[in-house]
Design a protein around this motif. Structure first.
Motif, short mmCIF file in Angstrom:
data_model
loop_
_atom_site.label_atom_id
_atom_site.label_comp_id
_atom_site.label_asym_id
_atom_site.label_seq_id
_atom_site.Cartn_x
_atom_site.Cartn_y
_atom_site.Cartn_z
N UNK A 94 0.86 -1.19 0.00
CA UNK A 94 0.00 0.00 0.00
C UNK A 94 0.89 1.24 0.00
N UNK A 95 0.39 2.36 -0.51
CA UNK A 95 1.20 3.58 -0.52
C UNK A 95 1.66 3.96 0.89
N UNK A 96 2.88 4.43 1.01
CA UNK A 96 3.44 4.83 2.29
C UNK A 96 3.47 6.36 2.36
N UNK A 97 3.12 6.91 3.51
CA UNK A 97 3.17 8.36 3.65
C UNK A 97 4.62 8.82 3.71
N UNK A 98 4.80 10.14 3.57
CA UNK A 98 6.15 10.69 3.45
C UNK A 98 6.98 10.43 4.70
N UNK A 99 6.38 10.54 5.87
CA UNK A 99 7.13 10.32 7.11
C UNK A 99 7.63 8.88 7.20
N UNK A 100 6.79 7.92 6.78
CA UNK A 100 7.19 6.52 6.80
C UNK A 100 8.32 6.26 5.81
N UNK A 101 8.24 6.86 4.64
CA UNK A 101 9.30 6.70 3.65
C UNK A 101 10.63 7.21 4.18
N UNK A 102 10.60 8.39 4.80
CA UNK A 102 11.83 8.95 5.36
C UNK A 102 12.39 8.04 6.45
N UNK A 103 11.50 7.50 7.29
CA UNK A 103 11.96 6.65 8.39
C UNK A 103 12.60 5.37 7.85
N UNK A 104 12.02 4.79 6.79
CA UNK A 104 12.58 3.57 6.21
C UNK A 104 13.97 3.81 5.62
N UNK A 105 14.12 4.91 4.87
CA UNK A 105 15.42 5.20 4.28
C UNK A 105 16.45 5.51 5.38
N UNK A 106 16.03 6.25 6.41
CA UNK A 106 16.95 6.56 7.51
C UNK A 106 17.40 5.27 8.22
N UNK A 107 16.45 4.33 8.40
CA UNK A 107 16.81 3.04 9.02
C UNK A 107 17.83 2.30 8.16
N UNK A 108 17.59 2.27 6.84
CA UNK A 108 18.49 1.54 5.95
C UNK A 108 19.88 2.17 5.93
N UNK A 109 19.96 3.50 6.01
CA UNK A 109 21.26 4.16 6.01
C UNK A 109 22.06 3.84 7.27
N UNK A 110 21.37 3.60 8.38
CA UNK A 110 22.05 3.32 9.65
C UNK A 110 22.19 1.84 9.94
N UNK A 111 21.62 1.01 9.09
CA UNK A 111 21.54 -0.42 9.42
C UNK A 111 22.91 -1.04 9.66
N UNK A 112 23.92 -0.67 8.88
CA UNK A 112 25.23 -1.29 9.03
C UNK A 112 25.88 -0.96 10.37
N UNK A 113 25.46 0.12 11.01
CA UNK A 113 26.02 0.48 12.32
C UNK A 113 25.25 -0.15 13.47
N UNK A 114 24.20 -0.92 13.15
CA UNK A 114 23.37 -1.57 14.18
C UNK A 114 23.63 -3.07 14.18
N UNK A 115 23.51 -3.67 15.34
CA UNK A 115 23.63 -5.13 15.42
C UNK A 115 22.38 -5.76 14.82
N UNK A 116 22.49 -7.00 14.34
CA UNK A 116 21.29 -7.68 13.80
C UNK A 116 20.14 -7.71 14.80
N UNK A 117 20.47 -7.91 16.08
CA UNK A 117 19.42 -7.96 17.09
C UNK A 117 18.70 -6.62 17.19
N UNK A 118 19.48 -5.52 17.14
CA UNK A 118 18.87 -4.19 17.23
C UNK A 118 18.04 -3.90 15.98
N UNK A 119 18.49 -4.36 14.82
CA UNK A 119 17.72 -4.17 13.60
C UNK A 119 16.36 -4.84 13.72
N UNK A 120 16.36 -6.10 14.21
CA UNK A 120 15.09 -6.82 14.34
C UNK A 120 14.21 -6.18 15.41
#
Length: 228
Positions: free
Chosen positions: A168-194
């Motif tokens: 379903x279409x995602x609102x702008x705030x959700x899109x920004x949050x997803x991209x921000x999460x992906x940009x930081x993912x490598x600095x997070x442990x797998x457990x923290x990502x989940x």
């Protein structure tokens, strides 16, 4: 007076920030373009001097064409920038952020006659100093804006996951949050990502396929336009 920002939303619902250019960079760009036109005229006048009145007539026509069509051709065919504007990192666009067209470019440049009054671009300077987006009279009538050209940015470095189209279409705030999460993912442990993925409510209703943090990364890759 400080430069400000203008927010516009594209038909694709992408918010773009435009930064209008102030008086000083625009004046410097004008002087550069004036020097180029003067150099062309000086070169041509020497070449046409031997043709007498005929050469003088051709020179007057060329001077007219340079004065009125030099900026229009460059603005429409060169991504909104004359050589002077390009050297100063500026460009002309419509006030909605779209590329300037023939009609708007002709209008803003023909109205330089009004901006020049009473002398030395007096009206244009006053208009730019009084307008919050530094528009001269020609820009106001034509619906154009002179902005700083933003340097093209590379796509953010995201994890190499297959893009996933959201159900379903995602609102702008959700899109920004997803991209921000992906940009930081490598600095997070797998457990923290989940752990963070468990906080996203729409993942609970997700169809079959990757889940958790892997799904978030796939959605982010889709949002930034990556392809497998």
């Amino acid at each position: 007076m400080l430069d400000t920002l203008r927010s516009v939303t594209t038909p694709e619902l992408i918010e773009v920030q435009l930064r209008p250019a102030g008086l000083l960079p625009r004046a410097l760009a004008w002087f550069i373009d004036a020097a180029i036109r003067f150099g062309i005229i000086a070169t041509l006048s020497g070449a046409l001097a031997g043709l007498g009145n005929f050469g003088g007539g051709i020179l007057l026509i060329l001077m007219f064409l340079l004065e009125w069509f030099y900026p229009v051709l460059f603005e429409v065919l060169n991504q909104g920038a004359t050589p002077g504007k390009r050297s100063m990192g500026l460009a002309v666009v419509n006030d909605n952020g779209t590329p300037v067209g023939w009609g708007a470019s002709f209008t803003r440049n023909l109205l330089r006659t009004a901006d020049f009054l009473p002398f030395a671009y007096g009206c244009g300077i006053v208009s730019m100093l009084c307008h919050r987006e530094f528009r001269r009279l020609g820009d106001i009538v034509a619906g154009t804006l002179v902005i700083y050209r933003e340097k093209q940015q590379a796509l953010p470095a995201l994890a190499d996951e297959a893009p996933i189209v959201p159900a379903a279409p995602l609102d702008r705030a959700t899109q920004r949050a997803l991209v921000a999460f992906a940009e930081r993912a490598e600095s997070l442990t797998p457990a923290r990502q989940e752990e963070l993925a468990d906080l996203v409510p729409f993942l609970a209703q997700a169809d079959a396929g990757p889940q958790g943090a892997q799904r978030l990364l796939g959605l982010a890759n889709h949002l930034v336009g990556r392809r497998r």
